[in-house]
Enzyme design. Structure first.
Site, PDB file in Angstrom:
ATOM      1  N   ASP A  63       1.087  -1.017   0.239  1.00  0.00           N
ATOM      2  CA  ASP A  63       0.125  -0.344  -0.276  1.00  0.00           C
ATOM      3  C   ASP A  63       0.744   1.080  -0.080  1.00  0.00           C
ATOM      4  O   ASP A  63       2.154   1.226  -0.302  1.00  0.00           O
ATOM      5  CB  ASP A  63      -1.440   0.338   1.659  1.00  0.00           C
ATOM      6  CG  ASP A  63      -2.340   0.779   0.606  1.00  0.00           C
ATOM      7  OD1 ASP A  63      -2.095   1.376   0.871  1.00  0.00           O
ATOM      8  OD2 ASP A  63      -2.758   0.200   0.889  1.00  0.00           O
ATOM      9  N   HIS A 117      -2.982   3.766  -4.392  1.00  0.00           N
ATOM     10  CA  HIS A 117      -2.543   2.975  -3.135  1.00  0.00           C
ATOM     11  C   HIS A 117      -0.859   2.403  -3.453  1.00  0.00           C
ATOM     12  O   HIS A 117      -0.824   1.397  -2.860  1.00  0.00           O
ATOM     13  CB  HIS A 117      -2.909   2.030  -2.636  1.00  0.00           C
ATOM     14  CG  HIS A 117      -4.439   2.322  -1.748  1.00  0.00           C
ATOM     15  ND1 HIS A 117      -4.317   3.322  -0.768  1.00  0.00           N
ATOM     16  CD2 HIS A 117      -5.676   2.059  -1.888  1.00  0.00           C
ATOM     17  CE1 HIS A 117      -5.531   3.945  -0.249  1.00  0.00           C
ATOM     18  NE2 HIS A 117      -6.023   3.402  -1.115  1.00  0.00           N
ATOM     19  N   ASP A 170      -8.960  -0.102  -5.838  1.00  0.00           N
ATOM     20  CA  ASP A 170      -9.502   0.791  -4.871  1.00  0.00           C
ATOM     21  C   ASP A 170      -9.021   2.137  -4.664  1.00  0.00           C
ATOM     22  O   ASP A 170      -8.115   2.882  -4.824  1.00  0.00           O
ATOM     23  CB  ASP A 170     -10.033   0.013  -3.667  1.00  0.00           C
ATOM     24  CG  ASP A 170      -8.817   0.169  -2.590  1.00  0.00           C
ATOM     25  OD1 ASP A 170      -7.753   0.307  -3.232  1.00  0.00           O
ATOM     26  OD2 ASP A 170      -9.063   0.229  -1.257  1.00  0.00           O
ATOM     27  N   GLU A 171      -9.928   2.819  -4.857  1.00  0.00           N
ATOM     28  CA  GLU A 171      -9.808   4.470  -4.241  1.00  0.00           C
ATOM     29  C   GLU A 171      -8.700   5.139  -4.616  1.00  0.00           C
ATOM     30  O   GLU A 171      -7.686   5.702  -4.182  1.00  0.00           O
ATOM     31  CB  GLU A 171      -8.761   4.586  -2.692  1.00  0.00           C
ATOM     32  CG  GLU A 171     -10.390   4.017  -1.599  1.00  0.00           C
ATOM     33  CD  GLU A 171      -9.793   3.984   0.217  1.00  0.00           C
ATOM     34  OE1 GLU A 171     -11.145   4.438   0.682  1.00  0.00           O
ATOM     35  OE2 GLU A 171      -8.679   3.826  -0.298  1.00  0.00           O
TER      36      GLU A 171
END
Length: 299
Positions: free
Chosen positions: A151, A203, A266-267
């Site tokens: 991450d 990430h 994601d994100e």
């Protein structure tokens, strides 16, 4: 009795050890092997086939307890391991001592994927904590350890293909290949699959910090020291990005034999993609009207 995988002998031995620890009772041996036989009343485990760790594996079992014996029956060793987890919960006690109450149980899981995510980038946990967590999962019949590797805060396993990942982006906290194999074997012994995750294309600060050519925007990068959603993102328009990921994911997949590999996805804020004129031109040329569409292209 039956065609048992070696893991069930080890789990039966661990069951005896846990009973001794729970009750203070003394057994002449904890070890259960192919030569172990019942002597009078006791626990009989009957298994039809060797189990295979995969999505949808048969984890059913039946448990019958009466004055004559405890009979644990399962189609495979994984179901038997689940039955042993139930049996340890059934130990009762009164003024005369410890006992198993007479009972009949037919059990199978409602959900085939019962997972726990361990986020090593956010909060690195050493091997003893991971093993203790796996033991707790086995106690409550969870069957998937979701092992989160990378991450914005760090990359947490060794890479022999791209060693700067652990040299620069781990803060010295990572598992070697040997430790990963040890963890996977420890989980498999308890009937638990291990699914790895490397989060891309967002990430990805840790990967970009180690290998800046992957970035969508060229600037100075540092590992993040807090939680949140950040802009650093892999460049999905360069062939070198896919060459890097092909080599890295191949290496990581060789350490985790499960049929699944989680890629996060994601994100991603998309802001760095909007800041890069070359990426904007690529989107226009390929009819990708939004950064979400570019993310779908990447995936």
């Amino acid at each position: 009795q039956g065609d048992a995988n070696e893991r069930v002998y080890k789990e039966a031995s661990r069951f005896f050890q846990r009973v001794a620890e729970r009750t203070g009772l003394f057994f002449k041996t904890w070890m259960v092997d192919e030569g172990s036989k019942l002597s009078g009343r006791g626990l009989l485990i009957k298994i039809k086939n060797k189990g295979k760790l995969a999505l949808g594996m048969d984890e059913s079992y039946s448990l019958q307890i009466d004055q004559a014996q405890i009979l644990l029956s399962a189609n495979n060793d994984i179901g038997a391991i689940r039955g042993l987890a139930t049996l340890i919960q059934l130990i009762g006690a009164d003024q005369q001592g410890y006992y198993f109450k007479g009972i009949a149980i037919e059990d199978e899981p409602r959900f085939t994927w019962r997972g726990l995510l361990v986020s090593q980038p956010y909060h690195f946990m050493p091997m003893d904590v991971i093993k203790r967590t796996i033991d707790a999962m086995a106690a409550v019949k969870m069957n998937v350890l979701h092992f989160y590797i990378s991450d914005d805060q760090g990359y947490r396993i060794e890479s022999k293909v791209y060693p700067r990942l652990q040299e620069m982006a781990s803060d010295g906290m990572y598992f070697t290949h040997e430790q990963v194999r040890e963890m996977v074997q420890y989980a498999h012994q308890r009937g638990i699959r291990v699914v790895p995750e490397i989060d891309v294309p967002g990430h990805s600060t840790a990967m970009i910090y180690a290998y800046p050519h992957l970035a969508s925007v060229q600037r100075e990068y540092q590992l993040q020291d807090h939680w949140g959603v950040f802009d650093p993102t892999l460049d999905p328009t360069k062939s070198s990005t896919y060459t890097f990921l092909d080599s890295l994911l191949t290496e990581v997949a060789s350490l985790f034999p499960d049929q699944y590999f989680h890629i996060g996805g994601d994100e991603n804020t998309g802001r760095d993609w909007k800041r890069n004129p070359a990426i904007q031109a690529f989107m226009k040329e390929n009819g990708l009207k939004t950064t979400l569409a570019l993310q779908n292209y990447f995936n």
